[in-house]
Write a protein that holds these residues in place. Structure first.
Motif, mmCIF file in Angstrom:
data_model
loop_
_atom_site.group_PDB
_atom_site.id
_atom_site.type_symbol
_atom_site.label_atom_id
_atom_site.label_comp_id
_atom_site.label_asym_id
_atom_site.label_seq_id
_atom_site.Cartn_x
_atom_site.Cartn_y
_atom_site.Cartn_z
ATOM 1 N N VAL A 25 -12.122 13.488 -46.387
ATOM 2 C CA VAL A 25 -13.281 14.125 -47.008
ATOM 3 C C VAL A 25 -12.873 14.710 -48.349
ATOM 4 C CG1 VAL A 25 -15.044 15.907 -46.788
ATOM 5 C CG2 VAL A 25 -14.277 14.643 -44.760
ATOM 6 N N GLY A 26 -13.605 14.356 -49.395
ATOM 7 C CA GLY A 26 -13.356 14.924 -50.713
ATOM 8 C C GLY A 26 -12.241 14.218 -51.460
ATOM 9 N N LEU A 27 -11.733 14.881 -52.478
ATOM 10 C CA LEU A 27 -10.644 14.367 -53.303
ATOM 11 C C LEU A 27 -9.416 15.234 -53.050
ATOM 12 C CD1 LEU A 27 -12.608 13.737 -56.640
ATOM 13 C CD2 LEU A 27 -12.012 12.074 -54.855
ATOM 14 N N ASP A 28 -8.424 14.649 -52.396
ATOM 15 C CA ASP A 28 -7.218 15.383 -52.008
ATOM 16 C C ASP A 28 -7.578 16.604 -51.159
ATOM 17 O OD1 ASP A 28 -4.508 15.885 -51.860
ATOM 18 O OD2 ASP A 28 -4.405 16.950 -53.776
ATOM 19 N N GLY A 29 -8.642 16.459 -50.386
ATOM 20 C CA GLY A 29 -9.075 17.554 -49.521
ATOM 21 C C GLY A 29 -9.996 18.551 -50.180
ATOM 22 N N LEU A 121 -11.636 21.829 -61.354
ATOM 23 C CA LEU A 121 -10.769 20.951 -60.590
ATOM 24 C C LEU A 121 -10.331 19.801 -61.487
ATOM 25 C CD1 LEU A 121 -9.521 20.412 -57.789
ATOM 26 C CD2 LEU A 121 -11.564 19.071 -57.242
ATOM 27 N N VAL A 122 -9.021 19.585 -61.574
ATOM 28 C CA VAL A 122 -8.441 18.532 -62.403
ATOM 29 C C VAL A 122 -7.858 17.459 -61.490
ATOM 30 C CG1 VAL A 122 -6.693 17.956 -64.134
ATOM 31 C CG2 VAL A 122 -7.922 20.141 -64.267
ATOM 32 N N GLY A 123 -8.265 16.211 -61.686
ATOM 33 C CA GLY A 123 -7.739 15.100 -60.910
ATOM 34 C C GLY A 123 -6.520 14.489 -61.571
ATOM 35 N N ALA A 153 -7.821 4.496 -54.314
ATOM 36 C CA ALA A 153 -8.942 4.475 -53.376
ATOM 37 C C ALA A 153 -9.851 5.683 -53.535
ATOM 38 C CB ALA A 153 -8.413 4.400 -51.943
ATOM 39 N N ASP A 154 -9.356 6.743 -54.207
ATOM 40 C CA ASP A 154 -10.184 7.937 -54.418
ATOM 41 C C ASP A 154 -11.233 7.726 -55.495
ATOM 42 O OD1 ASP A 154 -9.071 9.803 -52.546
ATOM 43 O OD2 ASP A 154 -7.288 9.901 -53.823
ATOM 44 N N PHE A 155 -11.049 6.721 -56.337
ATOM 45 C CA PHE A 155 -12.017 6.501 -57.412
ATOM 46 C C PHE A 155 -13.247 5.816 -56.832
ATOM 47 C CE2 PHE A 155 -8.321 7.443 -59.836
ATOM 48 C CZ PHE A 155 -8.806 7.996 -61.012
ATOM 49 N N PRO A 156 -14.391 6.480 -56.906
ATOM 50 C CA PRO A 156 -15.593 5.971 -56.241
ATOM 51 C C PRO A 156 -16.293 4.907 -57.070
ATOM 52 C CG PRO A 156 -16.089 8.033 -57.318
ATOM 53 C CD PRO A 156 -14.628 7.777 -57.557
#
Length: 772
Positions: A25-29, A121-123, A153-156
């Motif tokens: 769920v989410g990006l890195d939690g 939040l910085v990715g 895989a996190d990039f939607p």
């Protein structure tokens, strides 16, 4: 009430499930309240072929929303799907299930703890994410950020899945592995206000392979240098940078801004892209000698201290009450005319009383009144029902509203839509939204969002199944996504002349749209331009007379003391009409739609926009075979990016060329540099050029500090940020009026940034008319 079927797992112990399910769920939690969150679900089927759907259930205690996607699992297979769920309120957990026709096959519950809405939040998509932990110690865009480590895989495939991020850093990874939809989503995210930093260095070829079109440079090769003195301008007090460093080389694109240079090699280049911006580092900060450089912190702070100047409407809808009002104002479904109501009641009273009496008296049968009166009551009741049907209609109505943000240089336009469904009688509807959009119920008590809802999504359409609407009721859905941008080409210039600043040029409409009530919105000014049809060229010429005031950054919101009263967007668009008392429902829904996106303290920032209305919508909404009437209206907002033109060797930039923002370390964040009361405390203001203007040196800097005609001493402590020493430097400005700052170049940072500090050491407030 609408919803996908709710399934309860069988309490009895049965055969082990053939489906193994894991989820992220989410990006890195990380997730963010009031934002879309991507949910990645991996399914492994060890049994026979199985069809079903993955459901993500969000329950905040008041509402239960089920976001679903159909999945077909062949025997002995593995699939990964990504769903998008909207987190309204503060849910503590979400439930993820795989459901077939026979019931729940597998389910899991994940606890979540979302960041607050205003968090940063910085990715980080990089081979060495730890090198960027330094960012968490800085103030970036007004707050201390958290960092989320990303993988491909996190990039939607939807830009909404990235909206929780304010910035993305890509370094030493292969971006060529991104799919076309992932690249498109990344591009759209940047255009809507995101910051993208791409680092070069030795691995530049693989790093830029999938994002080359977004970069502010066209790369052609690399070179090795043994020192990087050009970066010392970013951090003058840092240690020298010596040692072999690989630099990616190339030519800056037109309009790009070179922020640091080394022997004619651009080291740091920045360019606007829509509302966002893209940075390119020719070097890799993770490698020596930059890895342990003492100037990294100052460099990052200098580059990213300011928020992007993004108009408030780019963030989507924020005022749900106004959004509900927009979908409720369906043209033709207003209250009946007061004359119709009075006429009907007058006829009813006349028939029931005098006419009934006179007719019965003439017939000499007055004893029949006990029959005629009930009959008349029934007849008029039926007449009222028929009249109601006549006024309300017998067909369902879709109220189809959209704000469409267009950037001429971007292939996709961002859509923020509102869809209201009116039902003349109690009924169930399958609301189908064609296209690759995401949707969630409209949140407002009494209209939409309450109870249980289901939303089934795939790449071709989104369906709200079994939406129950009472007779005369309306339910609403919020829609977000991208659509191919209509073709508008702009050639607009900002000219410096003897008469001041002038905006000149033209915009060409190469689309099939006809825009009505077109308005040019400039900082503090507007110009009505009329109708703008297909194939037409619209000439623009506007002298900026209000050049004495800097515009608030579009993200500068809060208590509406400044934003609500000083921002003139609503007056410019709707004039002086009292919209709330108007009988024009189309006008009221337009006003409410824009108010829902602007909020009560939002601003349009310092940008230049062409705004116009259409009687159509990019949202294709149907009711699964049921007949309906479509009432559509859209506002198209075209961002214009003027080029700077001047024949003078020295430019004098008025405050109107800057956007201001409050810095986090201020005592009170509900203030502005104009028309404010300064109570005891510290007030820090950041000014930045609203348009990139290349310059070589700063010859003069004038501080305007006024108090409504007062020319005496002000009893304030004034300081400017010294970018060469990285500290606040007091200046000897003790009187109200204009003050020429000595040695001005050190107080103007990269890209024309200036930071002003005002401290009121007194226990009494001081009136501030102007500080810029």
């Amino acid at each position: 009430m609408a919803g996908l079927p709710t399934h309860t797992p069988n309490a009895q112990t049965e055969q082990p499930s053939p489906i193994q399910m894991t989820s992220l769920v989410g990006l890195d939690g990380y997730c963010l309240s009031e934002q879309w969150v991507p949910v990645r679900v991996t399914l492994e089927n060890t049994g026979t072929d199985l069809d079903g759907q993955v459901e993500v259930q969000v329950n905040n205690g008041l509402n239960q929303w089920n976001f679903a996607q159909a999945v077909s699992l062949p025997s002995v297979s593995r699939k990964e799907v990504t769903l998008y769920a909207y987190l309204y309120g503060s849910p503590n957990n979400i439930q993820i299930s795989f459901v077939s026709d026979e019931g729940v096959v597998a389910t899991t519950t994940q606890n979540i703890a979302c960041l607050q809405t205003n968090s940063q939040l910085v990715g980080l998509w990089t081979s060495t994410p730890s090198i960027y932990n330094i960012l968490t110690t800085l103030i970036i865009s007004g707050a201390r950020p958290s960092t989320a480590v990303l993988e491909i895989a996190d990039f939607p495939t939807h830009p909404e899945g990235l909206d929780m991020l304010q910035m993305i850093i890509i370094s030493d990874v292969d971006t060529g592995t991104l799919s076309d939809l992932q690249r498109q989503a990344l591009s759209s995210w940047v255009a809507n206000g995101g910051r993208l930093l791409v680092a070069g260095g030795a691995g530049w070829q693989k790093t830029v392979s999938g994002v080359a079109d977004l970069l502010p440079v066209v790369l052609s090769g690399s070179v090795t240098v043994n020192e990087l003195g050009g970066l010392l301008e970013m951090a003058p007090q840092a240690d020298p940078l010596t040692g072999d460093t690989v630099l990616a080389t190339g030519a800056p694109r037109e309009g790009a801004e070179i922020l640091a240079v080394q022997e004619d090699i651009p080291l740091i280049v920045r360019q606007k892209f829509g509302f966002g911006e893209v940075f390119f580092f020719a070097f890799d900060p993770a490698l020596a000698p930059l890895r342990n450089w003492t100037g990294l912190e100052v460099m990052y702070q200098t580059l990213f201290v300011a928020q992007r100047d993004v108009p408030t409407w780019a963030n989507g809808y924020v005022e749900w009450t106004e959004a509900s009002s927009a979908v409720s104002n369906v043209p033709g479904l207003g209250l009946p005319s007061i004359f119709l109501i009075c006429g009907f009641l007058g006829l009813y009273t006349l028939a029931l009383g005098p006419l009934n009496y006179l007719v019965l008296r003439k017939l000499k049968r007055r004893e029949l009144a006990w029959i005629t009166i009930p009959v008349l009551v029934v007849l008029f009741s039926c007449g009222a029902f028929v009249l109601g049907l006549f006024v309300r209609g017998t067909r369902s109505v879709i109220n189809n509203l959209a704000i469409v943000q267009v950037w001429p240089e971007v292939s996709q336009a961002r859509v923020h839509g509102l869809v209201g469904v009116f039902s003349p009688n109690r009924n169930l509807y399958n609301v189908e939204l064609n296209g690759n959009f995401v949707a969630h119920p409209l949140v407002n008590f009494g209209l939409g969002g309450s109870g249980e809802w289901g939303i089934l999504h795939n790449e071709e359409k989104t369906v709200v199944p079994d939406l129950r609407i009472d007779a005369g009721g309306i339910e609403g859905v919020v829609v977000e996504g991208d659509t191919p941008a209509p073709a508008f080409v702009s050639d607009v210039h900002l000219e410096f002349g003897a008469s001041g600043l002038t905006i000149d040029g033209e915009v060409q409409n190469n689309s099939e749209l006809t825009l009505h009530d077109v308005i040019l919105l400039a900082p503090g000014q507007a110009q009505e331009l009329g109708e703008f049809g297909p194939g037409k060229a619209l000439a623009i010429s506007l002298v900026l007379s209000n050049t004495g005031i800097a515009s608030p950054n579009g993200n500068t919101t809060g208590y509406p003391y400044y934003g609500y009263y000083a921002d003139t967007t609503f007056q410019d668009v709707f004039g002086t009409t009292n919209v709330n008392s108007s009988f024009d429902q189309d006008l009221r829904r337009r006003y409410s739609m824009l108010q829902a996106a602007m909020g009560y303290g939002g601003t349009r920032g310092s940008g230049l926009y062409l705004l116009g209305w259409t009687d159509s919508s990019p949202l294709n909404v149907t009711l699964d075979g049921k007949g309906f009437k479509n009432e559509a209206t859209s506002i198209y907002i075209i961002a214009l990016n003027p080029t700077i033109e001047s024949t003078a060797s020295v430019l004098t930039l008025p405050p109107a060329m800057f956007a201001w923002d409050r810095l986090e370390n201020s005592t009170n964040l509900d203030f502005s540099p104009y028309n404010s009361y300064l109570y005891e405390g510290e007030y820090n203001i950041h000014y930045k050029l609203s348009q990139p203007i290349p310059y070589q040196t700063v010859k003069a800097l004038t501080l305007h500090l006024t108090d409504y005609g007062n020319t005496g001493q002000h009893n304030l402590n004034i300081a400017l940020w010294d970018f060469t020493r990285n500290e606040w430097t007091p200046i000897d400005c003790t009187m109200w009026g204009d003050f020429e700052v000595p040695d001005p170049a050190r107080f103007v940072g990269t890209g024309g940034t200036i930071q002003l500090q005002i401290i009121n050491p007194n226990q009494i407030s001081i009136d501030l008319e102007r500080a810029d």
